[in-house]
Design a protein around this motif. Sequence first.
Motif, PDB file in Angstrom:
ATOM      1  N   PRO A 138      11.352  49.461 -26.668  1.00 33.40           N
ATOM      2  CA  PRO A 138       9.977  48.985 -26.727  1.00 33.40           C
ATOM      3  C   PRO A 138       9.929  47.497 -27.037  1.00 33.40           C
ATOM      4  O   PRO A 138      10.780  46.982 -27.773  1.00 33.40           O
ATOM      5  N   TYR A 139       8.948  46.817 -26.482  1.00 32.58           N
ATOM      6  CA  TYR A 139       8.657  45.448 -26.900  1.00 32.58           C
ATOM      7  C   TYR A 139       8.062  45.503 -28.309  1.00 32.58           C
ATOM      8  O   TYR A 139       7.191  46.321 -28.589  1.00 32.58           O
ATOM      9  N   SER A 173      27.368  41.063 -24.455  1.00 28.52           N
ATOM     10  CA  SER A 173      25.960  40.821 -24.165  1.00 28.52           C
ATOM     11  C   SER A 173      25.665  39.411 -24.649  1.00 28.52           C
ATOM     12  O   SER A 173      25.150  39.188 -25.735  1.00 28.52           O
ATOM     13  N   LEU A 174      26.080  38.448 -23.836  1.00 28.09           N
ATOM     14  CA  LEU A 174      26.022  37.035 -24.221  1.00 28.09           C
ATOM     15  C   LEU A 174      25.290  36.205 -23.170  1.00 28.09           C
ATOM     16  O   LEU A 174      25.520  35.005 -23.020  1.00 28.09           O
ATOM     17  N   LEU A 220      26.189  43.825 -20.730  1.00 27.82           N
ATOM     18  CA  LEU A 220      24.784  44.209 -20.788  1.00 27.82           C
ATOM     19  C   LEU A 220      23.927  42.961 -20.618  1.00 27.82           C
ATOM     20  O   LEU A 220      24.003  42.031 -21.423  1.00 27.82           O
ATOM     21  N   TYR A 271      19.804  37.891 -37.515  1.00 30.30           N
ATOM     22  CA  TYR A 271      19.687  38.167 -36.081  1.00 30.30           C
ATOM     23  C   TYR A 271      18.324  38.831 -35.853  1.00 30.30           C
ATOM     24  O   TYR A 271      18.206  40.020 -35.589  1.00 30.30           O
TER      25      TYR A 271
HETATM   26  N1  SAH Z   1      21.322  36.548 -25.107  1.00 38.85           N
HETATM   27  C1  SAH Z   1      21.630  37.883 -24.616  1.00 38.85           C
HETATM   28  C2  SAH Z   1      21.247  38.933 -25.609  1.00 38.85           C
HETATM   29  C3  SAH Z   1      19.787  38.906 -25.867  1.00 38.85           C
HETATM   30  S1  SAH Z   1      19.179  39.756 -27.279  1.00 38.85           S
HETATM   31  C4  SAH Z   1      20.966  38.075 -23.272  1.00 38.85           C
HETATM   32  O1  SAH Z   1      20.257  37.207 -22.822  1.00 38.85           O
HETATM   33  O2  SAH Z   1      21.184  39.104 -22.664  1.00 38.85           O
HETATM   34  C5  SAH Z   1      19.172  41.387 -26.692  1.00 38.85           C
HETATM   35  C6  SAH Z   1      17.863  41.940 -26.181  1.00 38.85           C
HETATM   36  O3  SAH Z   1      16.867  41.933 -27.196  1.00 38.85           O
HETATM   37  C7  SAH Z   1      17.205  41.169 -25.064  1.00 38.85           C
HETATM   38  O4  SAH Z   1      17.778  41.468 -23.834  1.00 38.85           O
HETATM   39  C8  SAH Z   1      15.747  41.599 -25.173  1.00 38.85           C
HETATM   40  O5  SAH Z   1      15.427  42.599 -24.223  1.00 38.85           O
HETATM   41  C9  SAH Z   1      15.641  42.175 -26.572  1.00 38.85           C
HETATM   42  N2  SAH Z   1      14.535  41.526 -27.305  1.00 38.85           N
HETATM   43  C10 SAH Z   1      14.374  40.229 -27.597  1.00 38.85           C
HETATM   44  N3  SAH Z   1      13.187  40.032 -28.178  1.00 38.85           N
HETATM   45  C11 SAH Z   1      12.578  41.234 -28.254  1.00 38.85           C
HETATM   46  C12 SAH Z   1      11.325  41.684 -28.753  1.00 38.85           C
HETATM   47  N4  SAH Z   1      10.447  40.841 -29.257  1.00 38.85           N
HETATM   48  N5  SAH Z   1      11.053  43.005 -28.664  1.00 38.85           N
HETATM   49  C13 SAH Z   1      11.940  43.871 -28.134  1.00 38.85           C
HETATM   50  N6  SAH Z   1      13.128  43.504 -27.662  1.00 38.85           N
HETATM   51  C14 SAH Z   1      13.444  42.203 -27.697  1.00 38.85           C
END
Ligand code: SAH
Length: 335
Positions: free
Chosen positions: A222-223, A126-127, A147, A302
């Motif tokens: 969830p956001y 997931s990069l 992913l 992270y």
């Molecule tokens: N760079 C990779 C991984 C992203 S981090 C990519 O672009 O796929 C993994 C996930 O964290 C993201 O896909 C996003 O849906 C989630 N994420 C990031 N910020 C968030 C937040 N504020 N609330 C909920 N999920 C979040």
Amino acid sequence: MAYTRNEIIELLRLEGKDKEALFREAAALRDETIGTKVYLRGLIEYGNVCTKDCLYCGIRRSGDTPRYTLDRQQVLAAARFAYESGYGSIVIQGGEIHSERHIDTIEQLLRDVAALSSGRLGVTLSLGEQSYETYARWREAGAHRYLLRIEASNRDLYAKIHPDDGMHSFDRRVKALEDLRETGYQVGTGVMVGLPWQTTGDLADDLLFMRSIDIDMCGMGPYIVSDGTPLAAYPGPIAPPGHRLDMTLKMISVLRLMMPDINIAAATALQAIDRDGRRTALACGANVIMPNISPEDAKHSYTLYNGKSTVADNSIGDLQAAWNENGDSLHFRRR
Ligand code: SAH
């Protein structure tokens, strides 16, 4: 089940006893289709250096979070831990970087991970968005699942939660999902639930999008507000945490009914709202859980969203885990 948009909206609006019945039906269908065992993926948070500037994300390029990248020994130690603990698979997740050096490093890591488990450990990446060639190289080196959340399948909503800086394109993200399919990965996508501006109709469209591109796996959560990000300054109300949690659970259940044989993860973000959030998701039709096996420092750096680094509960406890299984999606195997 081939639901229409309106039927999905109705399901997403269920409350009380009807909602509970939806959850139970989804869990029963999962048990019947793919079994009762939960797949484990050891989550390795590879690094928070990122070239993207997503308006909701705590590791966005413009943020002031201290940056880290795990070194080879740290990644391999975590992978070995996952393998020896019988998790069966790992996820390597991190910020999006396109440098040749990064691409090489990941490629070499994938070869090392394959070597330490004689190719038996499942590997999800997931990069972020990468070129077709990069996806192909990483696939060849041993990754077999990827992913990449679409985040929001409504392109207008996508544009609202990403900057207009030439780096964030809805079409490119969709193209990346197509490239992943073509290069032979099991493809996973997902969305955030409870975003500003998001409607129940958008969520129904998200599920229809997932079905239309015939995903093998899904991770949606969830956001959660991430302090210091532009989206945290959104002036309007957002749904209360309990509602976002509940809506995520309904999304999981409806997706399970629509696509019975895919892998659906109980996302880590659920845990930021409710200690038992991931476990509850498993009772609503999810079948994958991702215990965080990153080194302690990484866990704390992270910082995707508020409350994330305090998410400590990795207990597998009484879960019926699929020990030592690499956990391919049945949907993919049937393809
Ligand atoms: N760079 C990779 C991984 C992203 S981090 C990519 O672009 O796929 C993994 C996930 O964290 C993201 O896909 C996003 O849906 C989630 N994420 C990031 N910020 C968030 C937040 N504020 N609330 C909920 N999920 C979040």
